[in-house]
Design an enzyme around this catalytic site. Structure first.
Site, PDB file in Angstrom:
ATOM      1  N   ARG A  48       0.708  -1.168  -0.037  1.00 45.58           N
ATOM      2  CA  ARG A  48      -0.057  -0.109   0.060  1.00 45.58           C
ATOM      3  C   ARG A  48       0.867   1.365  -0.015  1.00 45.58           C
ATOM      4  O   ARG A  48       0.420   2.306  -0.493  1.00 45.58           O
ATOM      5  CB  ARG A  48      -0.905  -0.120   1.245  1.00 45.58           C
ATOM      6  CG  ARG A  48      -1.621   1.170   1.611  1.00 45.58           C
ATOM      7  CD  ARG A  48      -2.772   0.996   2.419  1.00 45.58           C
ATOM      8  NE  ARG A  48      -3.561  -0.025   1.869  1.00 45.58           N
ATOM      9  CZ  ARG A  48      -4.227  -0.860   2.668  1.00 45.58           C
ATOM     10  NH1 ARG A  48      -4.484  -0.850   3.771  1.00 45.58           N
ATOM     11  NH2 ARG A  48      -5.038  -1.577   2.141  1.00 45.58           N
ATOM     12  N   TYR A  49       2.074   1.133   0.975  1.00 45.11           N
ATOM     13  CA  TYR A  49       2.891   2.346   0.813  1.00 45.11           C
ATOM     14  C   TYR A  49       4.063   2.124  -0.150  1.00 45.11           C
ATOM     15  O   TYR A  49       4.469   1.134  -0.356  1.00 45.11           O
ATOM     16  CB  TYR A  49       3.214   2.458   2.356  1.00 45.11           C
ATOM     17  CG  TYR A  49       1.986   2.842   3.322  1.00 45.11           C
ATOM     18  CD1 TYR A  49       1.515   3.989   3.303  1.00 45.11           C
ATOM     19  CD2 TYR A  49       1.778   1.811   4.131  1.00 45.11           C
ATOM     20  CE1 TYR A  49       0.482   4.377   4.300  1.00 45.11           C
ATOM     21  CE2 TYR A  49       0.492   2.253   5.074  1.00 45.11           C
ATOM     22  CZ  TYR A  49       0.192   3.556   5.081  1.00 45.11           C
ATOM     23  OH  TYR A  49      -1.018   3.741   5.933  1.00 45.11           O
ATOM     24  N   ARG A  95       7.109   0.019   2.031  1.00 48.94           N
ATOM     25  CA  ARG A  95       6.890  -1.100   2.990  1.00 48.94           C
ATOM     26  C   ARG A  95       5.711  -1.862   2.499  1.00 48.94           C
ATOM     27  O   ARG A  95       4.793  -1.507   2.053  1.00 48.94           O
ATOM     28  CB  ARG A  95       6.718  -0.508   4.567  1.00 48.94           C
ATOM     29  CG  ARG A  95       5.678   0.565   4.442  1.00 48.94           C
ATOM     30  CD  ARG A  95       6.087   1.557   5.814  1.00 48.94           C
ATOM     31  NE  ARG A  95       5.145   2.500   6.072  1.00 48.94           N
ATOM     32  CZ  ARG A  95       4.795   3.448   5.633  1.00 48.94           C
ATOM     33  NH1 ARG A  95       5.531   3.897   4.446  1.00 48.94           N
ATOM     34  NH2 ARG A  95       3.894   4.328   6.007  1.00 48.94           N
ATOM     35  N   CYS A 129      -4.263 -17.621  14.552  1.00 49.73           N
ATOM     36  CA  CYS A 129      -4.164 -16.800  15.752  1.00 49.73           C
ATOM     37  C   CYS A 129      -4.478 -17.487  16.879  1.00 49.73           C
ATOM     38  O   CYS A 129      -5.046 -18.561  16.862  1.00 49.73           O
ATOM     39  CB  CYS A 129      -5.233 -15.577  15.841  1.00 49.73           C
ATOM     40  SG  CYS A 129      -4.823 -14.382  14.897  1.00 49.73           S
ATOM     41  N   CYS A 151     -10.050 -12.503  18.299  1.00 49.27           N
ATOM     42  CA  CYS A 151     -10.355 -11.401  18.969  1.00 49.27           C
ATOM     43  C   CYS A 151     -11.669 -10.894  18.244  1.00 49.27           C
ATOM     44  O   CYS A 151     -11.913 -10.894  17.140  1.00 49.27           O
ATOM     45  CB  CYS A 151      -9.514 -10.139  18.547  1.00 49.27           C
ATOM     46  SG  CYS A 151      -7.611 -10.540  19.092  1.00 49.27           S
ATOM     47  N   CYS A 186     -11.774  -8.163  15.456  1.00 49.00           N
ATOM     48  CA  CYS A 186     -10.666  -8.510  14.430  1.00 49.00           C
ATOM     49  C   CYS A 186     -11.239  -7.873  13.235  1.00 49.00           C
ATOM     50  O   CYS A 186     -12.326  -7.832  12.730  1.00 49.00           O
ATOM     51  CB  CYS A 186     -10.615 -10.015  14.309  1.00 49.00           C
ATOM     52  SG  CYS A 186      -9.240 -10.346  12.792  1.00 49.00           S
ATOM     53  N   ARG A 240      -9.942  -8.364  10.140  1.00 45.33           N
ATOM     54  CA  ARG A 240     -10.001  -9.439   9.179  1.00 45.33           C
ATOM     55  C   ARG A 240     -10.739 -10.337   9.595  1.00 45.33           C
ATOM     56  O   ARG A 240     -10.774 -11.650   9.533  1.00 45.33           O
ATOM     57  CB  ARG A 240      -8.714  -9.822   9.123  1.00 45.33           C
ATOM     58  CG  ARG A 240      -7.779  -8.696   8.681  1.00 45.33           C
ATOM     59  CD  ARG A 240      -6.255  -9.535   8.017  1.00 45.33           C
ATOM     60  NE  ARG A 240      -5.322  -8.286   8.099  1.00 45.33           N
ATOM     61  CZ  ARG A 240      -4.131  -8.021   8.525  1.00 45.33           C
ATOM     62  NH1 ARG A 240      -3.818  -8.760   9.679  1.00 45.33           N
ATOM     63  NH2 ARG A 240      -3.567  -6.902   8.352  1.00 45.33           N
ATOM     64  N   ASP A 265     -12.377  -0.301  12.842  1.00 45.89           N
ATOM     65  CA  ASP A 265     -12.594  -0.406  11.166  1.00 45.89           C
ATOM     66  C   ASP A 265     -14.052  -0.644  10.688  1.00 45.89           C
ATOM     67  O   ASP A 265     -14.770  -1.200  11.751  1.00 45.89           O
ATOM     68  CB  ASP A 265     -11.607  -1.419  10.557  1.00 45.89           C
ATOM     69  CG  ASP A 265     -10.303  -1.005  10.453  1.00 45.89           C
ATOM     70  OD1 ASP A 265      -9.918   0.278  10.108  1.00 45.89           O
ATOM     71  OD2 ASP A 265      -9.429  -1.970  10.532  1.00 45.89           O
ATOM     72  N   ASP A 270      -7.850   3.994   9.439  1.00 48.04           N
ATOM     73  CA  ASP A 270      -7.308   3.423   8.360  1.00 48.04           C
ATOM     74  C   ASP A 270      -8.348   3.464   7.596  1.00 48.04           C
ATOM     75  O   ASP A 270      -9.669   2.841   7.548  1.00 48.04           O
ATOM     76  CB  ASP A 270      -7.491   1.667   8.760  1.00 48.04           C
ATOM     77  CG  ASP A 270      -6.222   1.161   8.202  1.00 48.04           C
ATOM     78  OD1 ASP A 270      -5.684   1.856   7.099  1.00 48.04           O
ATOM     79  OD2 ASP A 270      -5.456   0.424   8.504  1.00 48.04           O
ATOM     80  N   LYS A 314      -3.530   4.667   6.661  1.00 47.36           N
ATOM     81  CA  LYS A 314      -3.772   5.318   8.152  1.00 47.36           C
ATOM     82  C   LYS A 314      -3.693   6.606   7.963  1.00 47.36           C
ATOM     83  O   LYS A 314      -2.712   7.321   7.500  1.00 47.36           O
ATOM     84  CB  LYS A 314      -2.662   4.887   9.066  1.00 47.36           C
ATOM     85  CG  LYS A 314      -2.705   3.276   9.232  1.00 47.36           C
ATOM     86  CD  LYS A 314      -1.713   2.809  10.136  1.00 47.36           C
ATOM     87  CE  LYS A 314      -1.919   1.218   9.944  1.00 47.36           C
ATOM     88  NZ  LYS A 314      -1.154   0.673   8.687  1.00 47.36           N
TER      89      LYS A 314
END
Ligand SMILES: *Cc1c(COP(=O)(O)O)cnc(C)c1O
Length: 440
Positions: A122-123, A126, A135, A139, A142, A144, A303, A340, A347
Site C-alpha cells: 500500500r505504501y 513497505r 491466531c 479477537c 478483528c 480481518r 474499522d 485506516d 492510515k
C-alpha cells in the site's frame, strides 16, 4: 516470575486434572486446549447463559467462530462478566450478527492491494507480509473477521517464497511487516527461515512483526524464540494491548524478555466502545505500557468490518482521549490516533487541532491547558529552492546512494521540483471537458 493464580489452577485442573504449572507455562498446551465451544466456556468459567441466549450465541458462532486460550480466559472476572474487557474481546456477542450497510468484508481493500498472494503493498517503501493464517485467540473486534477461522493453516514454503520473491524484486521495499494471523504461531524454525531469507535481501533494512501473543499467549515468548529473533536485528515488534487489565505478571515477563533482547516494542490499540473508550482507562494503559518498555504507537479507530458496529465509537471519542494525553503525560506515552481509510487509503492521523490562527509573521497556538500563545516567525528565512540537485546544495546530504522516489500527494504540491499545482480526481467532470475540448 509469573504466578499461577488460584483461578488459573482451577481452570487448568478442569481441563486436565494432572495439569501443573509447567503445562500452564507451555504455549502449545494452551493452543491444544483452546476454548472453542460455548459449552466448554461455560464449564471452565462457571458462567451459565439462559437457553434462548445460548441458541443465538450458537448462531453467532456459526458465522464468527470462537477460540480463547486458557490463559486469556483465566483473566475474565466471573462476577460482572458482561462488563469485563477480557470477556468482551474474546467471547461471542449476538450483536456481531447485526451487519449494517456501511460495513464491508474487506474495508481496507487488503485483498485488492495485493500484488501477489500474501503481500499487501500500500505504501511506497513497505509491505505487509501475511505469513500465518493462525491466531492464538480470535479477537471479537478483528478487522480481518471475514477470514477468522476460515482456514487455519500455515502457508508452506513454496507459498511464502512467492511473497519473498516479490520483495526481492521490489527494491523500494525497505521495511517488511510480518503479520497474519499471528507470525508467532509459526514454529521457531519456520520463522527463523523466513527471517533468514528476508535478511539476505540487501534492500530490506527493517523487519517488523505484529503479534498479539504477549497479550493472549505470553508463554509463547520463550528464551529460544528471543534468542532466534536476536540473530536477525533490526527486528521491531508491535503488540496489541487494549486494556490495563491485560497487563499481568505473565505478559510483563514476555515483554521483559523481548525488550532485553534489544527489540524495540510498540503497541497498537483499537478504540472499542464500552471497553476502553475512556480517557482514564487509556491513560492507565499507556502508563503501564511505557513502564514495561512498550511505546504506544497507534490508537486505531475501529474499522468498518462486518459485525463490529457495536464496538465502534464516534471519532470525537478518540480525539477527546488524545486531548487528555498530549501535554498531560510523557510525550512518548501518547499514541497517534489513526483512521485506516476505507478503500485502502492507508492510515490517516486524526489529532486535536493546536493551530488557532495564522498571519504572515505569526502563528497563534493553544496548548493543552487552553493557554493561547503566539509564535513569531523568522523575519529572514531564505527559502532554498530545491531542484533535487544535491551537489549544489548548502546542506550536507549525500543522497546519491539512496533510492529517490517521485513525490506524491501533498508532498508533490509542496515541492519546488515538481510542476504540479493541483491534485485532481481522475473522474473530475470539469477536467474531462477540458480534455474533450482538446485543452490541456
Ligand atoms: C499499517 C500498514 C503498514 C505499516 O504502516 P506504518 O504506518 O508504517 O506502521 C504497512 N502496510 C499496510 C498495508 C498497513 O496496513
Amino acid at each position: 516470575m509469573a504466578i499461577f493464580t488460584a483461578n488459573q489452577q482451577k481452570i487448568a485442573n478442569k481441563i486436565d486434572s494432572s495439569s501443573e504449572l509447567s503445562n500452564w507455562r507451555d504455549w502449545k498446551w494452551h493452543l491444544k486446549h483452546s476454548i472453542k465451544t460455548i459449552d466448554k466456556f461455560e464449564e471452565l468459567t462457571g458462567i451459565k447463559f439462559p437457553e434462548d441466549e445460548k441458541k443465538q450465541l450458537e448462531e453467532t458462532q456459526g458465522k464468527f467462530p470462537l477460540s480463547i486460550t486458557p490463559y486469556y480466559l483465566s483473566l475474565i472476572k466471573k462476577e460482572n462478566f458482561r462488563k469485563d474487557p477480557v470477556y468482551k474481546q474474546s467471547f461471542l456477542d449476538n450483536k456481531e450478527l447485526n451487519v449494517t450497510q456501511y460495513e464491508m468484508g474487506d474495508p481496507l481493500s487488503e485483498d485488492t492491494d495485493s500484488p501477489v498472494p500474501g503481500i499487501t503493498h500500500r505504501y511506497p517503501d513497505r509491505v505487509l507480509f501475511h505469513v500465518s493464517n493462525v491466531c492464538a485467540m480470535y479477537c471479537r473486534h478483528c478487522t480481518r473477521k471475514r477470514k477468522v477461522g476460515d482456514t487455519d493453516f500455515v502457508p508452506g514454503k513454496s507459498q511464502v517464497e512467492i511473497g519473498l520473491d516479490y520483495i526481492r524484486q521490489t527494491p523500494q521495499v525497505r521495511d517488511v511487516l510480518l503479520s497474519g494471523g499471528d507470525p508467532f504461531l509459526l514454529s521457531d524454525d519456520y520463522l527463523d527461515w523466513i527471517l533468514t531469507e528476508l535478511r539476505k535481501i540487501d534492500h530490506v533494512e527493517v523487519i517488523r512483526i505484529g503479534t498479539r501473543t504477549p497479550v493472549v499467549l505470553p508463554y509463547r515468548i520463550t528464551d529460544d524464540l528471543v534468542n532466534m529473533l536476536k540473530k536477525h536485528h533490526p527486528v521491531w515488534i508491535n503488540t496489541h494491548f487494549n486494556h490495563p487489565r491485560e497487563i499481568t505478571s505473565s505478559s510483563k515477563e514476555a515483554l521483559r524478555k523481548l525488550a532485553d533482547a534489544g527489540i524495540p516494542l510498540g503497541n497498537q490499540s483499537v478504540l472499542l466502545a464500552d471497553l476502553n473508550d475512556c480517557p482514564r482507562i487509556m491513560k492507565d494503559l499507556v502508563h503501564k505500557l511505557v513502564a514495561n518498555r512498550v511505546r504506544p504507537y497507534y490508537l486505531y479507530q475501529c474499522d468498518l468490518s462486518e459485525g463490529l458496529s457495536h464496538f465502534r465509537t464516534p471519532v470525537g471519542k478518540g480525539i477527546e482521549i488524545i486531548e487528555s494525553l498530549i501535554g498531560h503525560t510523557s510525550g512518548f506515552a501518547v499514541p497517534t490516533y489513526v483512521i485506516d481509510a476505507p478503500g485502502g487509503g492507508g492510515k490517516i492521523p486524526v489529532m486535536p487541532n493546536y493551530i488557532i490562527s495564522w498571519s504572515t509573521n505569526r502563528v497563534i497556538l493553544r496548548n493543552y491547558e487552553g493557554v493561547i500563545t503566539s509564535y513569531k516567525e523568522p523575519d529572514h528565512y531564505e527559502a532554498t529552492t530545491c531542484d533535487r540537485n544535491c551537489d549544489e546544495c548548502n546542506l550536507e546530504l549525500d543522497l546519491r546512494e539512496g533510492y529517490e522516489e517521485n513525490a506524491i500527494g501533498i508532498e508533490k504540491l509542496l515541492s519546488d521540483y515538481d510542476q504540479a499545482i493541483s491534485l485532481v480526481p481522475s473522474d473530475n467532470e470539469r477536467f474531462q471537458r477540458r480534455d474533450d475540448n482538446g485543452q490541456e
